[in-house]
Design a protein around this motif. Structure first.
Motif, mmCIF file in Angstrom:
data_model
loop_
_atom_site.group_PDB
_atom_site.id
_atom_site.type_symbol
_atom_site.label_atom_id
_atom_site.label_comp_id
_atom_site.label_asym_id
_atom_site.label_seq_id
_atom_site.Cartn_x
_atom_site.Cartn_y
_atom_site.Cartn_z
ATOM 1 N N GLU A 143 -22.461 -24.176 -21.800
ATOM 2 C CA GLU A 143 -22.218 -23.184 -20.780
ATOM 3 C C GLU A 143 -23.349 -23.212 -19.940
ATOM 4 N N LYS A 144 -24.479 -23.830 -19.792
ATOM 5 C CA LYS A 144 -25.781 -23.530 -19.106
ATOM 6 C C LYS A 144 -25.808 -24.285 -18.058
ATOM 7 N N LYS A 152 -15.529 -22.100 -17.616
ATOM 8 C CA LYS A 152 -14.935 -20.704 -17.143
ATOM 9 C C LYS A 152 -13.464 -20.658 -17.384
ATOM 10 N N ILE A 153 -12.806 -21.842 -17.912
ATOM 11 C CA ILE A 153 -11.428 -21.829 -17.751
ATOM 12 C C ILE A 153 -10.740 -21.322 -19.727
ATOM 13 N N ASP A 154 -9.664 -20.845 -19.472
ATOM 14 C CA ASP A 154 -9.156 -20.530 -20.738
ATOM 15 C C ASP A 154 -9.110 -21.401 -21.852
ATOM 16 N N TYR A 155 -9.089 -22.967 -21.229
ATOM 17 C CA TYR A 155 -8.912 -23.885 -22.046
ATOM 18 C C TYR A 155 -10.171 -24.106 -23.111
ATOM 19 N N TYR A 156 -11.300 -23.587 -22.477
ATOM 20 C CA TYR A 156 -12.666 -23.795 -23.160
ATOM 21 C C TYR A 156 -12.436 -22.898 -24.371
ATOM 22 N N LYS A 157 -12.288 -21.848 -24.035
ATOM 23 C CA LYS A 157 -12.238 -20.736 -25.197
ATOM 24 C C LYS A 157 -11.263 -20.876 -26.490
ATOM 25 N N GLU A 158 -10.118 -21.931 -26.094
ATOM 26 C CA GLU A 158 -9.248 -22.448 -27.191
ATOM 27 C C GLU A 158 -9.836 -23.333 -27.797
ATOM 28 N N VAL A 159 -10.721 -24.497 -27.089
ATOM 29 C CA VAL A 159 -11.495 -25.533 -27.633
ATOM 30 C C VAL A 159 -12.517 -25.031 -28.708
ATOM 31 N N LYS A 160 -13.316 -24.027 -28.341
ATOM 32 C CA LYS A 160 -14.526 -23.190 -28.882
ATOM 33 C C LYS A 160 -13.762 -22.955 -30.121
ATOM 34 N N GLU A 161 -12.779 -22.044 -30.193
ATOM 35 C CA GLU A 161 -12.101 -21.192 -31.264
ATOM 36 C C GLU A 161 -11.562 -22.472 -32.312
ATOM 37 N N ILE A 303 -14.591 -31.414 -16.633
ATOM 38 C CA ILE A 303 -15.418 -31.956 -15.702
ATOM 39 C C ILE A 303 -15.479 -31.205 -14.494
ATOM 40 N N SER A 304 -16.865 -30.994 -14.006
ATOM 41 C CA SER A 304 -17.188 -30.076 -12.984
ATOM 42 C C SER A 304 -17.678 -30.822 -11.789
ATOM 43 N N GLY A 305 -18.889 -30.831 -11.703
ATOM 44 C CA GLY A 305 -19.108 -31.563 -10.397
ATOM 45 C C GLY A 305 -19.887 -32.974 -10.509
ATOM 46 N N ALA A 306 -20.024 -33.485 -11.582
ATOM 47 C CA ALA A 306 -20.411 -34.841 -11.953
ATOM 48 C C ALA A 306 -19.466 -35.653 -12.158
ATOM 49 N N ILE A 324 -13.166 -37.941 -12.312
ATOM 50 C CA ILE A 324 -13.593 -36.776 -11.604
ATOM 51 C C ILE A 324 -12.856 -35.498 -12.119
ATOM 52 N N ALA A 325 -13.218 -34.248 -11.239
ATOM 53 C CA ALA A 325 -12.772 -32.926 -11.658
ATOM 54 C C ALA A 325 -11.119 -32.909 -11.631
ATOM 55 N N LYS A 326 -10.592 -31.943 -12.123
ATOM 56 C CA LYS A 326 -9.249 -31.590 -11.860
ATOM 57 C C LYS A 326 -9.138 -30.967 -10.497
ATOM 58 N N ALA A 327 -7.854 -30.770 -9.923
ATOM 59 C CA ALA A 327 -7.601 -30.370 -8.824
ATOM 60 C C ALA A 327 -7.003 -28.909 -9.023
ATOM 61 N N GLU A 328 -7.262 -27.876 -8.058
ATOM 62 C CA GLU A 328 -7.003 -26.504 -8.304
ATOM 63 C C GLU A 328 -6.445 -25.930 -6.844
ATOM 64 N N MET A 329 -5.512 -24.929 -6.985
ATOM 65 C CA MET A 329 -5.135 -24.209 -5.643
ATOM 66 C C MET A 329 -5.955 -23.066 -5.675
#
Length: 469
Positions: A143-144, A152-161, A303-306, A324-329
């Motif tokens: 997270e750092k 920051k996405i909800d999917y991350y919370k699901e993965v952690k859980e 994937i974020s900026g790398a 690469i990263a996902k695309a978002e509206m």
């Protein structure tokens, strides 16, 4: 005395085979050809490395490997599994002990594969790739580093859980071992892992895309590409594939992946909506005068900026791969501006495969025109771009996208877009002279849109040379 004699004999034996063949040249660099095709343009002759090993990919039963320097050359017949030792020697009798190893080709585009992929664009979130991305985002400090991971996405919370009970698995020890040294960057205003951590990250997420689960739940290489990131890191991180496989089995990862298939498919649909890759490809092919038979885009929600890219050729078929990263509206922007902002991400990975080969022809001028690093790149935020060649290619890939926007969108769209990318490049990414570079290239292009890309290079490098001083 006897001990010393045995030691000396052992040392002599270890290099005895090198005494058979000597290649004499005054050059400090040689080019290497396999079956008359240049595979390494500049191989440094290094007497300090004993032996200096070159792995030659053997596509035929018997392959001709040639070392060439100026008018001098030497060739060897090589096959898979064979090792050849020889010496490269200069007029001062300095000797570089060199070894050639015949290995299986890293890429094998079969007839069936070519038929299935030719002239197509493929966008995927592969299963094994998502497995290693999940392992990396479970890193204790994920997270750092917001450049490496989007947490920051909800999917991350699901993965952690879901994977919380398996955080003590040895696979996580491996990830924590190689992704290290988190430090705050004053330039980027964020915390970043070390450069070596990033190279491991790239190599793992890229190479994982060459693997898939078989019917027995084993993770196997697909035999099309062995390593997407060959040479990016000191070893192939997929050497720990059995550890990753065990984590997948014990955590029921495949069930988790299957249950999120609808989510993955929605991300792929959004990606295709915002990225007209065929339009980009056609434009790039026309402007550069060459192209690729197929494009493959791999991504993970994390994937974020790398971002990274690589391209390969085999059996007269070439394919470009982007990671690469996902695309978002973004509701803040119009549909057109969303397309421009998101398309830039994949475009500047795709066009590395066009820009880099042209840059190779201008290497000496790039090294001269971008030698004053303080003029072009700021501090540690650009530390992954170590040499002028890499810095210039970042400038050029982003500037070429401005030319693409100029040709394919309205003038108002271009005017609205330019400050966004120029601010990102200068303020966030540390390429501090990008705006002037970008506007100069656009200005020249607007004079003649049929200008050859090599002429654009010539113009912008002349300008950069003056700026550099």
């Amino acid at each position: 005395m006897k001990t010393h004699f045995i030691l000396a004999l052992a040392l002599f034996a270890s290099f005895s085979s090198f005494g058979q063949t000597i290649f004499k040249t005054e050059s400090k660099v040689v080019s290497i050809l396999i079956n008359n095709q240049v595979v390494v343009e500049k191989w440094n002759v290094s007497p300090e490395i004993k032996p200096d090993i070159f792995e030659a990919e053997c596509s035929r039963k018997i392959n001709i490997v040639t070392f060439k320097a100026d008018k001098d050359s030497i060739f060897f017949n090589l096959s898979v599994g064979k090792t050849i030792d020889f010496i490269i020697q200069n007029s001062k009798n300095e000797q570089a002990y060199t070894q050639i190893k015949g290995i299986i080709p890293n890429v094998n585009f079969t007839k069936e594969y070519i038929k299935a992929n030719d002239s197509k664009t493929i966008v995927q979130i592969p299963e094994v790739s998502e497995l290693v991305n999940i392992l990396m985002v479970l890193h204790k400090d994920a997270e750092k580093d917001s450049n490496m991971f989007d947490t920051k996405i909800d999917y991350y919370k699901e993965v952690k859980e879901y994977f919380k009970p398996y955080l003590s698995h040895p696979a996580l020890d491996t990830i924590n071992k190689y992704i290290t040294d988190l430090k705050y960057s004053e330039d980027a205003k964020i915390s970043l892992f070390s450069n070596q951590s990033y190279y491991y990250y790239y190599a793992l997420k890229m190479n994982a895309c060459a693997y898939e689960f078989d019917k027995n739940g084993k993770i196997k290489n697909n035999q099309i590409v062995k390593e997407f990131a060959k040479g990016w890191y000191s070893f192939d991180p997929m050497k720990d594939v059995k550890l990753f496989e065990d984590f997948a089995k014990k955590s029921n990862f495949r069930v988790f992946y299957k249950n999120h298939k609808t989510y993955y498919d929605s991300l792929i649909a959004t990606y295709n909506q915002l990225n007209p890759i065929s339009k980009m490809q056609n434009w790039l092919d026309k402007k550069f005068g060459f192209g690729y038979g197929s494009y493959v885009v791999y991504f993970s929600p994390f994937i974020s900026g790398a971002h990274s890219t690589n391209s390969f050729e085999s059996n007269n078929f070439n394919q470009s791969f982007m990671f690469i990263a996902k695309a978002e509206m973004d509701k803040e922007f119009s549909p057109v501006m969303n397309e421009l902002i998101e398309s830039r991400v994949v475009f500047t990975e795709i066009d590395h495969n066009y820009v880099n080969p042209v840059s190779d022809k201008f290497l000496d001028r790039i090294n001269k025109s971008f030698s004053n690093r303080e003029k072009w790149a700021k501090g540690e935020v650009t530390s992954l771009y170590k040499v002028p060649y890499n810095v210039f290619n970042e400038y050029m890939t982003f500037a070429v996208y401005s030319l693409y926007v100029q040709d394919n969108y309205s003038k108002d769209d271009l005017i609205e877009y330019l400050p966004k990318v120029e601010n990102q490049m200068e303020e966030s990414r540390g390429f501090i002279n990008f705006k002037k570079f970008n506007r100069k290239l656009l200005e020249k292009y607007e004079e003649n849109k049929n200008i050859k890309m090599t002429d654009l290079y010539d113009y912008i490098l002349n300008w950069a040379d003056n700026e550099n001083k």
